[in-house]
Design an enzyme around this catalytic site. Structure first.
Site, mmCIF file in Angstrom:
data_model
loop_
_atom_site.group_PDB
_atom_site.id
_atom_site.type_symbol
_atom_site.label_atom_id
_atom_site.label_comp_id
_atom_site.label_asym_id
_atom_site.label_seq_id
_atom_site.Cartn_x
_atom_site.Cartn_y
_atom_site.Cartn_z
ATOM 1 N N TYR A 1 -1.595 41.797 75.340
ATOM 2 C CA TYR A 1 -1.911 43.149 75.822
ATOM 3 C C TYR A 1 -3.361 43.536 75.510
ATOM 4 O O TYR A 1 -3.869 44.525 76.039
ATOM 5 C CB TYR A 1 -0.961 44.193 75.215
ATOM 6 N N ASP B 1 8.017 43.282 72.596
ATOM 7 C CA ASP B 1 8.247 44.374 73.544
ATOM 8 C C ASP B 1 9.605 44.175 74.218
ATOM 9 O O ASP B 1 10.431 45.092 74.305
ATOM 10 C CB ASP B 1 7.108 44.332 74.588
ATOM 11 N N ASP C 1 13.451 45.963 73.091
ATOM 12 C CA ASP C 1 14.184 46.769 74.081
ATOM 13 C C ASP C 1 15.585 46.211 74.305
ATOM 14 O O ASP C 1 16.552 46.960 74.460
ATOM 15 C CB ASP C 1 13.435 46.804 75.419
ATOM 16 N N LYS D 1 7.053 30.906 71.546
ATOM 17 C CA LYS D 1 7.322 29.852 72.519
ATOM 18 C C LYS D 1 6.422 28.669 72.170
ATOM 19 O O LYS D 1 5.533 28.287 72.939
ATOM 20 C CB LYS D 1 7.043 30.360 73.935
ATOM 21 N N ASP E 1 12.984 32.846 74.242
ATOM 22 C CA ASP E 1 14.004 32.920 75.301
ATOM 23 C C ASP E 1 15.396 32.703 74.722
ATOM 24 O O ASP E 1 16.367 33.372 75.106
ATOM 25 C CB ASP E 1 13.699 31.936 76.439
#
Ligand code: NAD
Length: 370
Positions: free
Chosen positions: A143, A251, A255, A194, A227
């Site tokens: 970001y 993020d 959520d 990852k 994942d």
């Protein structure tokens, strides 16, 4: 009561002022009861700040935030400001606060209250008693990484670019926050990246492992691809204690974890910065939800996410664990008693307004403190 607890209140937009208003009532109650004193100042952020100052965060507000021990933020944004240019949008005020205060660690608990176990879309046995903490790196990663932007390649083709960047220091400091939390909780940390496809993920894994081996060998550390973590969170969320991960994966995973609990109106958060020489940490506390323009001004908002954020402030900024327990316990009791704002309404329960929920909480606090 004399106080060295400087709190900056930034109610913001939409339901922000309504939910922060309930925290003010609890702070007043604590003062009156002689439990704690706070030096409270209030200022504008988001659309409310734009309307007055032409910017979603005035420099003077940022200075006040830097000088405070803790910031309590309501929410920012709303349709009134949707057409503003990117830099003037209410959300930019929030991002600037996070960046300037160097709030690099975002703490998002996912806690399922027994009374609300049916609010989750998952089976009760999967989520009952759930209590996990997601620590998301907040000031680095994709970001903020450079280069970024949209390039016109010139023949009707464009290229969008964002860059994932992490340094040793950034990884280590957020890992320490996660390990410190785990020491006070279940003693387990799962680090997610990852590393199978991203070099920044390889570095993340190596650095988290080093901090663990050098400083926190007593903590049980595991590594998981992000994942897989997303799948495990809905398959068997109670396997986790503390999850630490980067800005982008955090993020998404936070959520996802939030939805295990079923209600946006119940989710608190804390964002912590580095400790200074006196051991003081910059910190901001805010509910996860937004400004809910659809219900703003109607005394319908659930104030509990903001109240739970205040409880985190007591715990992490002011080392007031007993008072935080008192507040958390009162919230639990009010829910057990059947009080529900519209967002968490269930058959057979009492639908109440924001203010009545606050009243019930103060009554319960009175009973507990008697
Ligand atoms: P939202 O969280 O504001 O609302 C989503 C839905 O949940 C709405 O139906 C709303 O009524 C409900 N809801 C949210 N909080 C609630 C509460 N405490 N009690 C009862 N119901 C609640 O998300 P959105 O609608 O996507 O965004 C609205 C505005 O908020 C946008 O401008 C967005 O940019 C902004 N936003 C701000 C923040 C923040 O300040 N941290 C976070 C998310 C969105």
């Amino acid at each position: 009561m004399a106080s060295n607890r400087k709190v900056l209140m930034l109610p913001g937009d939409g339901i922000g002022p309504e939910v922060v208003g309930q925290v003010k009532r609890v702070m007043d109650w604590m003062e009156k009861r002689g439990l704690a004193g706070f030096e409270v100042t209030e200022d504008l952020v988001g659309g409310a700040a734009y309307d007055v100052h032409g910017t979603p965060l005035a420099d003077s507000t940022l200075e006040a935030a830097m000088a405070s021990d803790a910031v309590l933020l309501g929410a920012v944004g709303g349709p009134k400001w949707d057409a503003l240019p990117f830099e003037a949008k209410p959300e930019r005020g929030l991002l600037r606060l996070r960046k300037e205060m160097e709030l690099f660690a975002n703490l998002r608990p996912a806690l399922v209250f027994d009374a609300l176990v049916d609010a989750s879309t998952l089976k009760p046995e999967i989520v009952r008693g759930l209590d996990i903490m997601i620590v998301r790196e907040l000031t680095g990663g994709i970001y903020f990484g450079e280069p970024r932007g949209i390039e016109d390649l010139g023949w009707g083709e464009r290229k969008g670019i964002n860059t994932q960047v992490y340094t040793t220091t950034e990884i280590r400091r957020v890992a320490r926050v996660a390990f410190d939390l785990a020491l006070k909780r279940g003693g387990r940390v799962c680090s997610c990246e990852k590393a199978n496809v991203m070099e920044s993920g390889v570095l993340w894994r190596e650095e988290v492992q080093k901090v663990h081996d050098d400083e926190y060998p007593e903590i049980e550390l595991s590594h998981m691809y992000a994942d897989n973590a997303a799948m495990q969170l809905v398959r068997d969320p109670k396997q986790f204690d503390v999850i630490v991960t980067d800005n982008l994966f955090g993020d998404i995973l936070s959520d996802e974890a939030a939805m295990l609990t079923g209600s946006l109106g119940m989710l608190p958060s804390a964002s912590l910065g580095a400790e200074d020489e006196d051991g003081r940490r910059r910190a901001m506390y805010e509910p996860v939800h937004g400004s809910a323009p659809d219900i703003a001004g109607k005394d319908m908002a659930n104030p509990l996410a903001t109240l739970l954020s205040f409880s985190m402030m007591l715990r992490y900024s002011f080392a007031m664990g007993d008072e935080a327990d008192l507040l958390d316990g009162a919230i639990r009791k009010v829910l057990d008693g059947g009080m529900r704002t519209a967002d968490i309404m269930q058959k057979g329960k009492a639908r109440v307004s924001t203010t009545v929920m606050g009243d019930a909480l103060l009554d319960e606090l009175d009973r507990r403190a008697a």
